[in-house]
Motif scaffolding. Structure first.
Motif, PDB file in Angstrom:
ATOM      1  N   MET A   1       0.827  -1.186   0.000  1.00  0.00           N
ATOM      2  CA  MET A   1       0.000   0.000   0.000  1.00  0.00           C
ATOM      3  C   MET A   1       0.878   1.260   0.000  1.00  0.00           C
ATOM      4  SD  MET A   1      -3.270   1.178   0.240  1.00  0.00           S
ATOM      5  CE  MET A   1      -4.407   0.275   1.215  1.00  0.00           C
ATOM      6  N   VAL A   2       1.877   1.290   0.885  1.00  0.00           N
ATOM      7  CA  VAL A   2       2.783   2.430   0.954  1.00  0.00           C
ATOM      8  C   VAL A   2       3.534   2.583  -0.365  1.00  0.00           C
ATOM      9  CG1 VAL A   2       4.817   3.368   2.115  1.00  0.00           C
ATOM     10  CG2 VAL A   2       3.008   2.326   3.456  1.00  0.00           C
ATOM     11  N   GLU A   3       3.848   1.460  -0.996  1.00  0.00           N
ATOM     12  CA  GLU A   3       4.572   1.507  -2.268  1.00  0.00           C
ATOM     13  C   GLU A   3       3.778   2.259  -3.329  1.00  0.00           C
ATOM     14  OE1 GLU A   3       3.830  -1.476  -0.767  1.00  0.00           O
ATOM     15  OE2 GLU A   3       5.740  -1.898   0.170  1.00  0.00           O
ATOM     16  N   SER A   4       2.460   2.144  -3.282  1.00  0.00           N
ATOM     17  CA  SER A   4       1.616   2.852  -4.252  1.00  0.00           C
ATOM     18  C   SER A   4       1.758   4.359  -4.100  1.00  0.00           C
ATOM     19  CB  SER A   4       0.150   2.466  -4.071  1.00  0.00           C
ATOM     20  OG  SER A   4      -0.027   1.092  -4.294  1.00  0.00           O
ATOM     21  N   TYR A   5       1.739   4.822  -2.853  1.00  0.00           N
ATOM     22  CA  TYR A   5       1.866   6.264  -2.602  1.00  0.00           C
ATOM     23  C   TYR A   5       3.264   6.771  -2.951  1.00  0.00           C
ATOM     24  CZ  TYR A   5      -2.535   5.647  -0.122  1.00  0.00           C
ATOM     25  OH  TYR A   5      -3.836   5.352   0.203  1.00  0.00           O
ATOM     26  N   LEU A   6       4.277   5.980  -2.609  1.00  0.00           N
ATOM     27  CA  LEU A   6       5.646   6.377  -2.955  1.00  0.00           C
ATOM     28  C   LEU A   6       5.854   6.352  -4.469  1.00  0.00           C
ATOM     29  CD1 LEU A   6       7.701   4.565  -0.166  1.00  0.00           C
ATOM     30  CD2 LEU A   6       7.153   7.007  -0.349  1.00  0.00           C
TER      31      LEU A   6
ATOM     32  N   TYR B   1       3.402  10.984 -16.838  1.00  0.00           N
ATOM     33  CA  TYR B   1       2.018  11.423 -16.701  1.00  0.00           C
ATOM     34  C   TYR B   1       1.455  10.905 -15.391  1.00  0.00           C
ATOM     35  CZ  TYR B   1       2.831  12.551 -21.503  1.00  0.00           C
ATOM     36  OH  TYR B   1       3.382  13.065 -22.638  1.00  0.00           O
ATOM     37  N   SER B   2       1.575  11.695 -14.368  1.00  0.00           N
ATOM     38  CA  SER B   2       1.160  11.265 -13.041  1.00  0.00           C
ATOM     39  C   SER B   2      -0.360  11.194 -12.905  1.00  0.00           C
ATOM     40  CB  SER B   2       1.725  12.215 -11.985  1.00  0.00           C
ATOM     41  OG  SER B   2       1.282  13.537 -12.210  1.00  0.00           O
ATOM     42  N   GLU B   3      -1.089  11.933 -13.717  1.00  0.00           N
ATOM     43  CA  GLU B   3      -2.553  11.932 -13.611  1.00  0.00           C
ATOM     44  C   GLU B   3      -3.128  10.545 -13.913  1.00  0.00           C
ATOM     45  OE1 GLU B   3      -1.027  15.919 -14.579  1.00  0.00           O
ATOM     46  OE2 GLU B   3      -0.856  14.009 -15.614  1.00  0.00           O
ATOM     47  N   VAL B   4      -2.510   9.830 -14.822  1.00  0.00           N
ATOM     48  CA  VAL B   4      -2.989   8.492 -15.179  1.00  0.00           C
ATOM     49  C   VAL B   4      -2.823   7.552 -13.985  1.00  0.00           C
ATOM     50  CG1 VAL B   4      -2.634   6.517 -16.713  1.00  0.00           C
ATOM     51  CG2 VAL B   4      -2.514   8.852 -17.631  1.00  0.00           C
ATOM     52  N   LEU B   5      -1.647   7.573 -13.368  1.00  0.00           N
ATOM     53  CA  LEU B   5      -1.409   6.737 -12.193  1.00  0.00           C
ATOM     54  C   LEU B   5      -2.310   7.176 -11.042  1.00  0.00           C
ATOM     55  CD1 LEU B   5       0.122   4.497 -10.751  1.00  0.00           C
ATOM     56  CD2 LEU B   5       1.924   6.169 -10.237  1.00  0.00           C
ATOM     57  N   PHE B   6      -2.450   8.471 -10.854  1.00  0.00           N
ATOM     58  CA  PHE B   6      -3.317   9.021  -9.810  1.00  0.00           C
ATOM     59  C   PHE B   6      -4.746   8.491  -9.974  1.00  0.00           C
ATOM     60  CE2 PHE B   6      -6.201  12.276  -8.187  1.00  0.00           C
ATOM     61  CZ  PHE B   6      -5.656  12.581  -6.952  1.00  0.00           C
TER      62      PHE B   6
ATOM     63  N   GLY C   1      -5.739   5.888 -11.681  1.00  0.00           N
ATOM     64  CA  GLY C   1      -5.762   4.434 -11.529  1.00  0.00           C
ATOM     65  C   GLY C   1      -5.743   4.002 -10.071  1.00  0.00           C
ATOM     66  N   LEU C   2      -4.914   4.650  -9.279  1.00  0.00           N
ATOM     67  CA  LEU C   2      -4.853   4.321  -7.851  1.00  0.00           C
ATOM     68  C   LEU C   2      -6.142   4.724  -7.139  1.00  0.00           C
ATOM     69  CD1 LEU C   2      -1.160   5.321  -7.041  1.00  0.00           C
ATOM     70  CD2 LEU C   2      -2.111   3.011  -7.194  1.00  0.00           C
ATOM     71  N   LEU C   3      -6.698   5.820  -7.556  1.00  0.00           N
ATOM     72  CA  LEU C   3      -7.971   6.257  -6.982  1.00  0.00           C
ATOM     73  C   LEU C   3      -9.075   5.253  -7.311  1.00  0.00           C
ATOM     74  CD1 LEU C   3      -9.430   8.489  -5.422  1.00  0.00           C
ATOM     75  CD2 LEU C   3      -9.804   9.635  -7.608  1.00  0.00           C
ATOM     76  N   ALA C   4      -9.110   4.833  -8.564  1.00  0.00           N
ATOM     77  CA  ALA C   4     -10.116   3.862  -8.988  1.00  0.00           C
ATOM     78  C   ALA C   4      -9.920   2.507  -8.302  1.00  0.00           C
ATOM     79  CB  ALA C   4     -10.066   3.682 -10.508  1.00  0.00           C
ATOM     80  N   ALA C   5      -8.682   2.208  -7.913  1.00  0.00           N
ATOM     81  CA  ALA C   5      -8.388   0.943  -7.236  1.00  0.00           C
ATOM     82  C   ALA C   5      -8.749   0.988  -5.749  1.00  0.00           C
ATOM     83  CB  ALA C   5      -6.921   0.598  -7.409  1.00  0.00           C
ATOM     84  N   GLY C   6      -9.193   2.139  -5.286  1.00  0.00           N
ATOM     85  CA  GLY C   6      -9.670   2.224  -3.910  1.00  0.00           C
ATOM     86  C   GLY C   6      -8.708   2.824  -2.907  1.00  0.00           C
TER      87      GLY C   6
ATOM     88  N   THR D   1     -14.218   2.614 -11.319  1.00  0.00           N
ATOM     89  CA  THR D   1     -13.749   1.652 -10.312  1.00  0.00           C
ATOM     90  C   THR D   1     -13.080   0.490 -11.017  1.00  0.00           C
ATOM     91  OG1 THR D   1     -15.877   0.507 -10.323  1.00  0.00           O
ATOM     92  CG2 THR D   1     -15.553   2.197  -8.632  1.00  0.00           C
ATOM     93  N   LEU D   2     -12.201  -0.147 -10.304  1.00  0.00           N
ATOM     94  CA  LEU D   2     -11.508  -1.325 -10.865  1.00  0.00           C
ATOM     95  C   LEU D   2     -11.990  -2.573 -10.170  1.00  0.00           C
ATOM     96  CD1 LEU D   2      -7.874  -0.018 -11.230  1.00  0.00           C
ATOM     97  CD2 LEU D   2      -9.600  -0.213 -12.974  1.00  0.00           C
TER      98      LEU D   2
END
Length: 145
Positions: free
Chosen positions: A1-6, A22-27, A29-34, A144-145
């Motif tokens: 979980m911490v790895e996702s934020y880092l 492109y950080s918005e795509v990862l942002f 994706g992580l948001l959609a993953a919960g 959502t994913l």
């Protein structure tokens, strides 16, 4: 979980420097993953702001190398950003998130010797608003994913 934020922090940092990311795509994706929206917003904003600080330092200390082949900005990129900055002043840093010209604005701010504290506050505000807009968009669409 911490790895996702880092990881988001690192990608947002790189996206604000001269490297293409492109950080918005990862942002999104992580948001959609919960992942926690507030933590995502905070890590992305911090990473992107600190990446912009690298550009500020480059502008502050390395502009005398601008005619070298390896120099990251070409005159065609710096010119419009410098005119924008001269017209709107430090408030233009609220647009430091914008593609292409945003990186140049943060570089020009260093070159123009904008106080680092002012730079940091305005840049963080603009980048934070951008990630808040991405957050609102993703949540509004209900991905959502």
């Amino acid at each position: 979980m911490v790895e996702s934020y880092l990881g988001l922090f690192a990608v947002a940092f790189l996206a604000a420097t001269l490297l293409p990311a492109y950080s918005e795509v990862l942002f999104a994706g992580l948001l959609a993953a919960g992942h926690d929206p507030l933590w995502l917003w905070a890590w992305a904003t911090a990473g992107n702001t600190l990446g912009a600080a690298v550009n500020w330092m480059l502008g502050r200390y390395l502009l005398h190398f601008q005619h070298r082949r390896w120099f990251p900005f070409k005159p065609g990129t710096l010119g419009p950003a410098q005119r924008w900055f001269q017209r709107y002043g430090v408030w233009s840093l609220l647009l430091a998130w914008a593609p292409v010209v945003g990186d140049a604005l943060t570089f020009i701010a260093g070159f123009m010797r904008v106080r680092f504290a002012v730079f940091l506050i305005l840049t963080a505000a603009g980048k934070g608003i951008r990630y808040a807009m991405v957050l609102a968009l993703v949540q509004g669409v209900g991905i959502t994913l």
